[in-house]
Design an enzyme around this catalytic site. Structure first.
Site, mmCIF file in Angstrom:
data_model
loop_
_atom_site.group_PDB
_atom_site.id
_atom_site.type_symbol
_atom_site.label_atom_id
_atom_site.label_comp_id
_atom_site.label_asym_id
_atom_site.label_seq_id
_atom_site.Cartn_x
_atom_site.Cartn_y
_atom_site.Cartn_z
ATOM 1 N N GLU A 36 0.839 -1.212 0.000
ATOM 2 C CA GLU A 36 0.000 0.000 0.000
ATOM 3 C C GLU A 36 0.874 1.262 0.000
ATOM 4 O O GLU A 36 1.837 1.355 0.778
ATOM 5 C CB GLU A 36 -0.894 -0.039 1.237
ATOM 6 C CG GLU A 36 -2.330 0.283 0.955
ATOM 7 C CD GLU A 36 -3.022 -0.713 0.039
ATOM 8 O OE1 GLU A 36 -3.094 -0.448 -1.189
ATOM 9 O OE2 GLU A 36 -3.493 -1.749 0.522
ATOM 10 N N HIS A 37 0.519 2.196 -0.866
ATOM 11 C CA HIS A 37 1.256 3.469 -1.040
ATOM 12 C C HIS A 37 2.696 3.216 -1.497
ATOM 13 O O HIS A 37 3.583 4.022 -1.254
ATOM 14 C CB HIS A 37 1.198 4.325 0.231
ATOM 15 C CG HIS A 37 -0.168 4.936 0.444
ATOM 16 N ND1 HIS A 37 -0.475 6.224 0.107
ATOM 17 C CD2 HIS A 37 -1.313 4.386 0.914
ATOM 18 C CE1 HIS A 37 -1.755 6.455 0.392
ATOM 19 N NE2 HIS A 37 -2.282 5.361 0.868
ATOM 20 N N GLY A 141 -12.726 1.932 -1.308
ATOM 21 C CA GLY A 141 -11.331 1.535 -1.458
ATOM 22 C C GLY A 141 -11.183 0.327 -2.362
ATOM 23 O O GLY A 141 -10.191 -0.394 -2.310
ATOM 24 N N SER A 143 -11.557 0.591 -5.760
ATOM 25 C CA SER A 143 -11.231 1.098 -7.091
ATOM 26 C C SER A 143 -12.417 1.179 -8.035
ATOM 27 O O SER A 143 -12.331 0.766 -9.197
ATOM 28 C CB SER A 143 -10.120 0.267 -7.744
ATOM 29 O OG SER A 143 -8.947 0.436 -7.034
ATOM 30 N N SER A 144 -13.508 1.734 -7.550
ATOM 31 C CA SER A 144 -14.628 1.973 -8.452
ATOM 32 C C SER A 144 -14.191 2.922 -9.569
ATOM 33 O O SER A 144 -14.660 2.806 -10.703
ATOM 34 C CB SER A 144 -15.814 2.560 -7.691
ATOM 35 O OG SER A 144 -15.435 3.743 -7.022
ATOM 36 N N SER A 145 -13.266 3.823 -9.267
ATOM 37 C CA SER A 145 -12.839 4.772 -10.308
ATOM 38 C C SER A 145 -12.016 4.069 -11.395
ATOM 39 O O SER A 145 -12.216 4.312 -12.579
ATOM 40 C CB SER A 145 -12.098 5.957 -9.709
ATOM 41 O OG SER A 145 -11.082 5.533 -8.851
ATOM 42 N N ASP A 189 -4.203 0.610 -9.359
ATOM 43 C CA ASP A 189 -5.604 0.241 -9.536
ATOM 44 C C ASP A 189 -5.934 -0.010 -11.004
ATOM 45 O O ASP A 189 -6.640 -0.953 -11.357
ATOM 46 C CB ASP A 189 -6.519 1.346 -8.991
ATOM 47 C CG ASP A 189 -6.222 1.665 -7.534
ATOM 48 O OD1 ASP A 189 -5.549 0.846 -6.872
ATOM 49 O OD2 ASP A 189 -6.653 2.725 -7.064
HETATM 50 C C1 GLA Z 1 -5.287 4.307 -4.073
HETATM 51 C C2 GLA Z 1 -4.527 4.758 -5.308
HETATM 52 C C3 GLA Z 1 -3.439 3.765 -5.692
HETATM 53 C C4 GLA Z 1 -2.560 3.420 -4.497
HETATM 54 C C5 GLA Z 1 -3.414 3.077 -3.286
HETATM 55 C C6 GLA Z 1 -2.583 2.884 -2.045
HETATM 56 O O1 GLA Z 1 -6.006 3.154 -4.354
HETATM 57 O O2 GLA Z 1 -5.404 4.906 -6.400
HETATM 58 O O3 GLA Z 1 -2.668 4.294 -6.750
HETATM 59 O O4 GLA Z 1 -1.648 4.456 -4.215
HETATM 60 O O5 GLA Z 1 -4.371 4.077 -3.010
HETATM 61 O O6 GLA Z 1 -1.788 1.751 -2.162
#
Ligand code: GLA
Length: 399
Positions: A36-37, A141, A143-145, A189
């Protein structure tokens, strides 16, 4: 995805235009197993596509205009193709000039027309009607986008005969997200949504964009992944996400590194000497998280899914204590799931809201669901939405 989602998109298209769509495309949301991140730090991630999908029913128009209509908004948005360059990029720190939901599909159209190797042609000059339906929970969280971007990018790639591969389409989606919507996210994502495969997670090197499928073997081991959506909504176009990103860039600069990908666990004592406490803890999260992704891939291959629990738990602790992107609801979900017997659990996605995941025995789905629901009630939180997910296919044409 349910057939209903596909039917809803097609029905909306027909309502809008009076005729059937030329085709129907869909793309999934994702769960990130770990990492993550790390994506915008040129690091490693291990997401997988989930069964929830966004569907785009699309057909050409001959007037060089684009109209987008989702089932979740009252009014369609329509612009001339030539207006896209005036609408985007959205100036930093301002809201898009179209309703935010419309900045995703229209941003994809704008970015695709500019992508390397896409020359203006009769095809890319044709207008489009786009009807969108989705069963990916928004703001969870998951990733609907990226799912909207993936479905739209896949449709336009075919109808405009743009010929981009999946990685190039993921870059188009990310450009829309960064420059049209204004969320400074990485590419995880979009890559997960474009490249997902049933039975596998995607081990992605976010520097090279090399993607390798990793068999997670969760069902085979008698296990399941539970998503615990806190229903606390988050947005990455404002606030904490961008601040975390800036701290990572600051940390890399102090270390004289191009990005935190180039800082290793062995460099952390030196980083601690050079940085203020907050910057150091942000750096320590990213550096140790990159290592945890590599360890998870190795453990999955050598020992199987049952052995990754401690890595998931360590990842959550690092996000809670060092990166400080968790919230009480996410911590409660993780702790209650572990107390009810989960093998591992962690928040997934960008944080500040959204969902956590738990790796559990298949037979424990109800038990863990009840325990987490009870813990939320005891803390006075709104009821969570809890469901299982399986590794699923990436973007494709459905009809
Ligand atoms: C969101 C962002 C991703 C990623 C995550 C954290 O989903 O869209 O690019 O940075 O946060 O891991």
């Amino acid at each position: 995805m349910t057939t209903t989602t596909q039917d809803a998109a097609s029905a909306l298209f027909t309502d809008l235009t009076g005729h059937a769509p030329e085709g129907v495309w869909s793309a999934p949301g994702r769960v990130n197993l770990i990492g993550e991140h790390t994506d915008y730090n040129d690091g490693f991630v291990l997401p997988f596509a989930i069964p929830h999908r966004t569907v785009a029913a699309v057909g050409p128009r001959d007037d060089r205009r684009i109209r987008v209509a989702p089932t979740f908004a009252d009014e369609p948005v329509e612009v001339a193709l030539d207006e896209l360059d005036e609408l985007f990029p959205t100036p930093t720190g301002t809201a898009p000039r179209v309703p935010e939901w419309a900045a995703y599909p229209l941003g994809v159209a704008w970015a695709l027309r500019q992508a390397d190797g896409v020359a203006p042609s009769a095809a890319t000059g044709s207008g489009l009607d786009i009807a969108i339906a989705s069963d990916v929970p928004v703001g969870a969280g998951l990733s609907s986008s990226a799912a909207i971007e993936g479905a739209t990018a896949s449709a336009l790639n075919d109808l405009w005969a743009a010929g981009l591969d999946r990685t190039a389409l993921a870059r188009v989606g990310r450009k829309a997200e960064n420059e049209a919507v204004g969320a400074p996210t990485g590419i995880m994502d979009q890559m997960a949504s474009m490249l997902g495969e049933p039975d596998a997670a995607i081990f992605l090197d976010c520097r090279s964009l090399d993607a390798n499928l990793v068999q997670v073997g969760i069902a085979e081991a008698g296990l399941a992944i539970l998503v615990m959506d806190t229903r606390v909504k988050h947005a990455h176009s404002t606030g904490g996400y961008g601040e975390r990103r800036a701290a990572c860039e600051r940390g890399a600069a102090i270390m004289g590194a191009e990005s935190l990908r180039d800082v290793s666990v062995d460099d952390l004592p030196r980083a601690e000497e050079l940085m203020d406490d907050v910057t150091f803890r942000r750096v320590r999260h990213v550096v140790t998280e990159n290592q945890r992704v590599l360890d998870t891939v190795r453990v999955l291959r050598d020992e199987g899914a049952r052995a990754i629990g401690d890595l998931l738990v360590a990842s959550h602790a690092s996000m809670r204590d060092d990166f400080e992107i968790s919230i009480p609801e996410l911590d409660t979900a993780v702790e209650a799931a572990l107390a009810a017997g989960a093998i591992g659990a962690r928040m997934t996605g960008g944080g500040f809201g959204g969902a956590a995941i738990a790796l559990i025995e298949q037979h424990a789905v109800q038990q863990v669901t009840d325990a987490v629901t009870a813990a939320f009630a005891a803390s006075g939180f709104a009821d969570p939405v809890i469901f299982t997910v399986t590794t699923s296919a990436g973007a494709h044409r459905d009809a």
